[in-house]
Design a protein around this motif. Structure first.
Motif, PDB file in Angstrom:
ATOM      1  N   ASP A 203       0.815  -1.210   0.000  1.00  0.00           N
ATOM      2  CA  ASP A 203       0.000   0.000   0.000  1.00  0.00           C
ATOM      3  C   ASP A 203       0.854   1.268   0.000  1.00  0.00           C
ATOM      4  OD1 ASP A 203       1.055  -0.097   2.512  1.00  0.00           O
ATOM      5  OD2 ASP A 203      -0.860  -0.224   3.564  1.00  0.00           O
ATOM      6  N   TYR A 204       2.178   1.101  -0.086  1.00  0.00           N
ATOM      7  CA  TYR A 204       3.125   2.211  -0.164  1.00  0.00           C
ATOM      8  C   TYR A 204       3.035   3.154   1.032  1.00  0.00           C
ATOM      9  CZ  TYR A 204       4.074   0.565  -4.830  1.00  0.00           C
ATOM     10  OH  TYR A 204       4.437  -0.227  -5.900  1.00  0.00           O
ATOM     11  N   VAL A 205       2.735   2.607   2.201  1.00  0.00           N
ATOM     12  CA  VAL A 205       2.819   3.363   3.454  1.00  0.00           C
ATOM     13  C   VAL A 205       4.181   3.053   4.069  1.00  0.00           C
ATOM     14  CG1 VAL A 205       1.898   3.672   5.771  1.00  0.00           C
ATOM     15  CG2 VAL A 205       0.331   3.331   3.849  1.00  0.00           C
ATOM     16  N   PRO A 206       5.039   4.052   4.262  1.00  0.00           N
ATOM     17  CA  PRO A 206       6.392   3.779   4.769  1.00  0.00           C
ATOM     18  C   PRO A 206       6.375   3.248   6.199  1.00  0.00           C
ATOM     19  CG  PRO A 206       5.969   6.144   4.736  1.00  0.00           C
ATOM     20  CD  PRO A 206       4.810   5.494   4.036  1.00  0.00           C
ATOM     21  N   ILE A 207       7.166   2.192   6.428  1.00  0.00           N
ATOM     22  CA  ILE A 207       7.332   1.607   7.754  1.00  0.00           C
ATOM     23  C   ILE A 207       8.815   1.691   8.104  1.00  0.00           C
ATOM     24  CG2 ILE A 207       7.055  -0.464   9.162  1.00  0.00           C
ATOM     25  CD1 ILE A 207       4.822  -1.329   7.306  1.00  0.00           C
ATOM     26  N   LEU A 208       9.111   2.008   9.361  1.00  0.00           N
ATOM     27  CA  LEU A 208      10.489   2.160   9.798  1.00  0.00           C
ATOM     28  C   LEU A 208      10.927   0.978  10.650  1.00  0.00           C
ATOM     29  CD1 LEU A 208       9.442   5.153   9.209  1.00  0.00           C
ATOM     30  CD2 LEU A 208      11.323   5.878  10.638  1.00  0.00           C
ATOM     31  N   TYR A 209      12.137   0.494  10.355  1.00  0.00           N
ATOM     32  CA  TYR A 209      12.727  -0.621  11.094  1.00  0.00           C
ATOM     33  C   TYR A 209      14.105  -0.181  11.595  1.00  0.00           C
ATOM     34  CZ  TYR A 209       9.252  -3.245   8.382  1.00  0.00           C
ATOM     35  OH  TYR A 209       8.082  -3.686   7.797  1.00  0.00           O
ATOM     36  N   VAL A 241       8.098  13.036  10.411  1.00  0.00           N
ATOM     37  CA  VAL A 241       8.065  11.927  11.363  1.00  0.00           C
ATOM     38  C   VAL A 241       8.742  12.353  12.658  1.00  0.00           C
ATOM     39  CG1 VAL A 241       8.917   9.622  11.872  1.00  0.00           C
ATOM     40  CG2 VAL A 241       7.971  10.111   9.639  1.00  0.00           C
ATOM     41  N   GLN A 242       8.069  12.166  13.772  1.00  0.00           N
ATOM     42  CA  GLN A 242       8.642  12.486  15.066  1.00  0.00           C
ATOM     43  C   GLN A 242       8.997  11.191  15.802  1.00  0.00           C
ATOM     44  OE1 GLN A 242       9.279  15.678  15.953  1.00  0.00           O
ATOM     45  NE2 GLN A 242       8.565  16.129  13.889  1.00  0.00           N
ATOM     46  N   PHE A 243      10.222  11.114  16.293  1.00  0.00           N
ATOM     47  CA  PHE A 243      10.694   9.946  17.040  1.00  0.00           C
ATOM     48  C   PHE A 243      10.601   8.660  16.225  1.00  0.00           C
ATOM     49  CE2 PHE A 243       9.182  13.038  20.151  1.00  0.00           C
ATOM     50  CZ  PHE A 243      10.338  13.212  20.901  1.00  0.00           C
ATOM     51  N   MET A 244      10.698   8.788  14.918  1.00  0.00           N
ATOM     52  CA  MET A 244      10.748   7.643  14.016  1.00  0.00           C
ATOM     53  C   MET A 244       9.567   6.686  14.196  1.00  0.00           C
ATOM     54  SD  MET A 244      13.265   8.057  11.930  1.00  0.00           S
ATOM     55  CE  MET A 244      13.048   9.836  11.903  1.00  0.00           C
ATOM     56  N   HIS A 245       8.377   7.230  14.402  1.00  0.00           N
ATOM     57  CA  HIS A 245       7.144   6.443  14.409  1.00  0.00           C
ATOM     58  C   HIS A 245       6.419   6.750  13.100  1.00  0.00           C
ATOM     59  CE1 HIS A 245       6.847   4.987  18.671  1.00  0.00           C
ATOM     60  NE2 HIS A 245       7.778   5.914  18.804  1.00  0.00           N
ATOM     61  N   ALA A 246       6.552   5.851  12.128  1.00  0.00           N
ATOM     62  CA  ALA A 246       5.925   6.097  10.831  1.00  0.00           C
ATOM     63  C   ALA A 246       4.449   5.728  10.878  1.00  0.00           C
ATOM     64  CB  ALA A 246       6.640   5.312   9.734  1.00  0.00           C
ATOM     65  N   GLY A 247       3.758   6.073   9.827  1.00  0.00           N
ATOM     66  CA  GLY A 247       2.329   5.791   9.736  1.00  0.00           C
ATOM     67  C   GLY A 247       1.715   6.615   8.629  1.00  0.00           C
ATOM     68  N   LYS A 248       0.418   6.758   8.674  1.00  0.00           N
ATOM     69  CA  LYS A 248      -0.263   7.519   7.638  1.00  0.00           C
ATOM     70  C   LYS A 248      -0.113   9.017   7.886  1.00  0.00           C
ATOM     71  CE  LYS A 248      -3.602   3.919   6.503  1.00  0.00           C
ATOM     72  NZ  LYS A 248      -5.025   3.548   6.357  1.00  0.00           N
ATOM     73  N   GLU A 286       2.144  19.156   9.417  1.00  0.00           N
ATOM     74  CA  GLU A 286       1.925  17.901   8.683  1.00  0.00           C
ATOM     75  C   GLU A 286       2.871  16.865   9.263  1.00  0.00           C
ATOM     76  OE1 GLU A 286       1.674  18.106   4.360  1.00  0.00           O
ATOM     77  OE2 GLU A 286       1.663  20.296   4.533  1.00  0.00           O
ATOM     78  N   ILE A 287       2.325  15.716   9.652  1.00  0.00           N
ATOM     79  CA  ILE A 287       3.157  14.684  10.293  1.00  0.00           C
ATOM     80  C   ILE A 287       2.768  13.299   9.787  1.00  0.00           C
ATOM     81  CG2 ILE A 287       3.593  16.044  12.360  1.00  0.00           C
ATOM     82  CD1 ILE A 287       1.160  13.278  12.753  1.00  0.00           C
ATOM     83  N   PHE A 288       3.663  12.321  10.046  1.00  0.00           N
ATOM     84  CA  PHE A 288       3.385  10.910   9.802  1.00  0.00           C
ATOM     85  C   PHE A 288       3.280  10.214  11.156  1.00  0.00           C
ATOM     86  CE2 PHE A 288       5.047  11.605   5.520  1.00  0.00           C
ATOM     87  CZ  PHE A 288       4.273  10.753   4.757  1.00  0.00           C
ATOM     88  N   GLY A 289       2.322   9.313  11.296  1.00  0.00           N
ATOM     89  CA  GLY A 289       2.254   8.473  12.482  1.00  0.00           C
ATOM     90  C   GLY A 289       1.884   9.236  13.742  1.00  0.00           C
ATOM     91  N   ASN A 290       2.054   8.573  14.894  1.00  0.00           N
ATOM     92  CA  ASN A 290       1.653   9.164  16.168  1.00  0.00           C
ATOM     93  C   ASN A 290       2.832   9.465  17.088  1.00  0.00           C
ATOM     94  OD1 ASN A 290       2.426   6.646  16.944  1.00  0.00           O
ATOM     95  ND2 ASN A 290       0.533   6.090  17.981  1.00  0.00           N
TER      96      ASN A 290
END
Length: 330
Positions: A203-209, A241-248, A286-290
């Motif tokens: 779904d092309y939503v970036p996830i961080l590992y 992205v704050q604190f490397m928590h990705a999401g929508k 504008e942010i990604f994730g929580n």
């Protein structure tokens, strides 16, 4: 090639090698070391100076210059780090705590070779205590530098991979992903990837590992392409992205009544002040994730969530649970 020519080449290369290490070259010292006359050393130095001047297209603005204060020759070229530049880089490296001690020491040692020889003892003295008390963050996978380089090649080659990964709760999982970027933040390197389901779709939503939690990488033959719409923008994600928590992605609005508005704006690069009355600012970002939630909660009563509704309710829920945890201890 005659023996005399070979001997001359040897001496010139030896002088150049010492100069590139940043050493101060004394004519008398070189003459004593190689058991030749000072006249011979001076002739070879002049030949080296002429060669550098004649080949600027290869070596750039590089010169072998005599310094009367220290009575010796030094190599000056654009690639030398200024001492202040070196100190800034070393301080940043130490502050990240991202590398093993031995990797950090080796890297700093290489950086010092790119600065002037006579200033290296001062640099050693200034960083000695910090290196002695250096404590890196705990990593599961120790060879972080090697892993980062391996993943960089896979990103460039658009290779689909399956990683074996330890989650925050130490559960080991396998994830098939399309790796698209490497980021560094908050003491850790992160791999950004698009998760691939069992049908080979994403779904092309970036996830961080976290890279240090990746303990194995299986490379697949299957490659992938990114369209203009799905191509990844590392700078855009880093800002949102704050604190490397990705999401929508989402756009949030909150009120800030503290005395460090600039610190908020610095911490959230996409933040825009919509209104400012006294010490009350209404900010949109504008942010990604929580991940932003953790930061804003840390501001205490100085922050009040305004929009969207889901963000406001999430903040309320977190605050209620925090309060409940205190009441249960009474």
């Amino acid at each position: 090639m005659s023996q005399e020519t070979k001997r001359k080449m040897y001496y010139i290369l030896a002088i150049l090698y010492r100069a590139m290490k940043g050493e101060v070259l004394s004519v008398q010292g070189l003459a004593n070391e190689h058991q030749v006359t000072t006249r011979t050393i001076t002739r070879y130095i002049n030949e080296l100076k002429n060669w550098l001047a004649d080949h600027r297209e290869l070596v750039g603005n590089t010169e072998l210059i005599y310094n009367g204060q220290i009575q010796g020759y030094q190599l000056k070229f654009d690639s030398f780090l200024l001492n202040e530049e070196l100190m800034v880089l070393i301080k940043i490296l130490i502050g990240t705590r991202a590398l093993k001690r031995e990797d950090l020491v080796a890297l700093i040692s290489k950086l010092k070779q790119l600065t002037t020889y006579n200033e290296r003892p001062l640099v050693e003295q200034l960083i000695k205590k910090e290196l002695h008390r250096y404590i890196p963050v705990e990593h599961i996978e120790q060879d972080v530098m090697d892993r980062v380089w391996q993943l960089t090649h896979l990103i460039h080659g658009r290779k689909e991979v399956t990683i074996t990964y330890y989650k925050a709760n130490r559960e080991k999982v396998n994830r098939t992903i399309r790796p698209v970027a490497i980021l560094f933040a908050e003491y850790y390197f992160y791999l950004v990837g698009y998760w691939v389901d069992k049908d080979g779709e994403t779904d092309y939503v970036p996830i961080l590992y976290r890279v240090d939690r990746i303990v194995d990488v299986v490379i697949h033959r299957r490659t992938f392409e990114l369209t203009r719409e799905t191509n990844f923008d590392e700078g855009n994600l880093r800002n949102k992205v704050q604190f490397m928590h990705a999401g929508k992605p989402q756009k949030i609005k909150f009120e800030y009544t503290g005395d460090s508005l600039q610190a908020i704006l610095d911490r959230i690069p996409t933040a825009v002040v919509l209104s400012l009355e006294g010490n009350k600012a209404v900010i949109e970002a504008e942010i990604f994730g929580n991940g932003i939630k953790h930061y804003l909660l840390g501001q205490g009563r100085r922050v009040k969530a305004l929009a969207p509704v889901c963000f406001v309710e999430d903040m309320k829920s977190e605050i209620k649970e925090m309060l409940l945890s205190y009441e249960e201890k009474r």
